[in-house]
Design a protein around this motif. Structure first.
Motif, PDB file in Angstrom:
ATOM      1  N   MET A 267       1.012  -1.105  -0.029  1.00 62.41           N
ATOM      2  CA  MET A 267       0.076   0.002   0.076  1.00 62.41           C
ATOM      3  C   MET A 267       1.000   1.179  -0.161  1.00 62.41           C
ATOM      4  O   MET A 267       1.723   1.326   0.761  1.00 62.41           O
ATOM      5  CB  MET A 267      -0.848  -0.119   1.275  1.00 62.41           C
ATOM      6  N   ASN A 268       0.792   2.146  -0.878  1.00 65.27           N
ATOM      7  CA  ASN A 268       1.275   3.342  -0.908  1.00 65.27           C
ATOM      8  C   ASN A 268       0.803   4.084   0.290  1.00 65.27           C
ATOM      9  O   ASN A 268      -0.049   4.695   0.272  1.00 65.27           O
ATOM     10  CB  ASN A 268       0.866   4.063  -2.215  1.00 65.27           C
ATOM     11  N   ALA A 269       1.807   4.361   1.209  1.00 64.35           N
ATOM     12  CA  ALA A 269       1.308   5.029   2.633  1.00 64.35           C
ATOM     13  C   ALA A 269       1.056   6.225   2.681  1.00 64.35           C
ATOM     14  O   ALA A 269       0.091   6.662   3.283  1.00 64.35           O
ATOM     15  CB  ALA A 269       2.500   4.621   3.734  1.00 64.35           C
ATOM     16  N   SER A 270       1.665   7.131   1.716  1.00 65.18           N
ATOM     17  CA  SER A 270       1.287   8.464   1.820  1.00 65.18           C
ATOM     18  C   SER A 270      -0.050   8.618   0.895  1.00 65.18           C
ATOM     19  O   SER A 270      -0.896   9.540   1.444  1.00 65.18           O
ATOM     20  CB  SER A 270       2.442   9.288   0.721  1.00 65.18           C
ATOM     21  N   SER A 271      -0.300   7.878   0.142  1.00 64.32           N
ATOM     22  CA  SER A 271      -1.771   8.133  -0.628  1.00 64.32           C
ATOM     23  C   SER A 271      -2.812   7.941   0.333  1.00 64.32           C
ATOM     24  O   SER A 271      -3.829   8.477   0.513  1.00 64.32           O
ATOM     25  CB  SER A 271      -1.932   7.082  -1.747  1.00 64.32           C
ATOM     26  N   ALA A 272      -2.429   6.618   1.352  1.00 65.78           N
ATOM     27  CA  ALA A 272      -3.498   6.223   2.277  1.00 65.78           C
ATOM     28  C   ALA A 272      -3.634   7.266   3.373  1.00 65.78           C
ATOM     29  O   ALA A 272      -4.837   7.469   3.604  1.00 65.78           O
ATOM     30  CB  ALA A 272      -2.980   4.950   2.784  1.00 65.78           C
TER      31      ALA A 272
END
Length: 197
Positions: free
Chosen positions: A1-6
């Protein structure tokens, strides 16, 4: 999972829920001051409201606070966050517009107020239930902002329960109150999606 997008998606959802409350609050206060002349609240009505609160408020709130259920996570993408933001804030814009258009006619439940008028201007010129349209946009926005299958489906399920438990009763109440004016209005508008449904 792309942490910054989440994280961006979660932050936008939280900001959006705060905006939702800020929009709704003054109308709740004003509504208390206007006499109700027909109240059709029921257990079924409360079930619909609680389903919406659960699916579009509590479930995503718990997910953001705890990360649960992590097993239903899917990868977050910036395009999904951008799309979710557009959908969510379009829903909030429509939510505010419907409240402003209804004015003193607004109620959280199935009620007719003193001097109630049939509103068919603004978003009501296109669909009979634009507030439900706003909830649908918010549910789809939630699905793209919060990358979790359970949370996304909870929003759509909460909306669906509220809509299908209430819309028929709401339309019946409006027909009883406004008669042919409402029937004629219903012939020229769709329920929640312009030109479609």
């Amino acid at each position: 999972m792309n942490a910054s997008s989440a994280i961006i998606g979660e932050s936008i959802w939280v900001a959006g829920i705060i905006c939702w409350y800020i929009i709704r609050r003054p109308f709740e206060r004003r509504a208390r001051a206007i006499r109700v002349i027909d109240n059709r609240r029921s257990v079924v009505d409360r079930v619909g409201l609680w389903a919406a609160v659960l699916g579009q408020g509590l479930v995503p709130g718990v997910y953001i606070a705890t990360g649960m259920p992590a097993v239903a996570d899917y990868p977050a993408h910036i395009w999904a966050t951008a799309l979710g933001t557009v959908l969510f804030f379009s829903g909030l814009w429509l939510f505010r517009k419907t409240h402003k258009e209804l004015g003193k006619n607004w109620s959280i439940s199935l009620e007719i107020r003193d001097k109630h008028k049939l509103v068919h201007t603004g978003p009501y010129s296109r669909v009979r239930h634009p507030m439900y349209s706003s909830f649908l946009l918010l549910a789809f926005g939630q699905m793209f902002l919060l990358p979790n299958w359970a949370v996304g489906l909870a929003g759509l399920l909460g909306f669906s329960v509220l809509f299908f438990l209430r819309v028929g009763k709401e339309e019946h109440m409006m027909m009883e109150t406004f008669g042919n004016d409402y029937r004629n209005y219903a012939k020229t508008t769709k329920r929640i999606i312009p030109y479609f449904y």
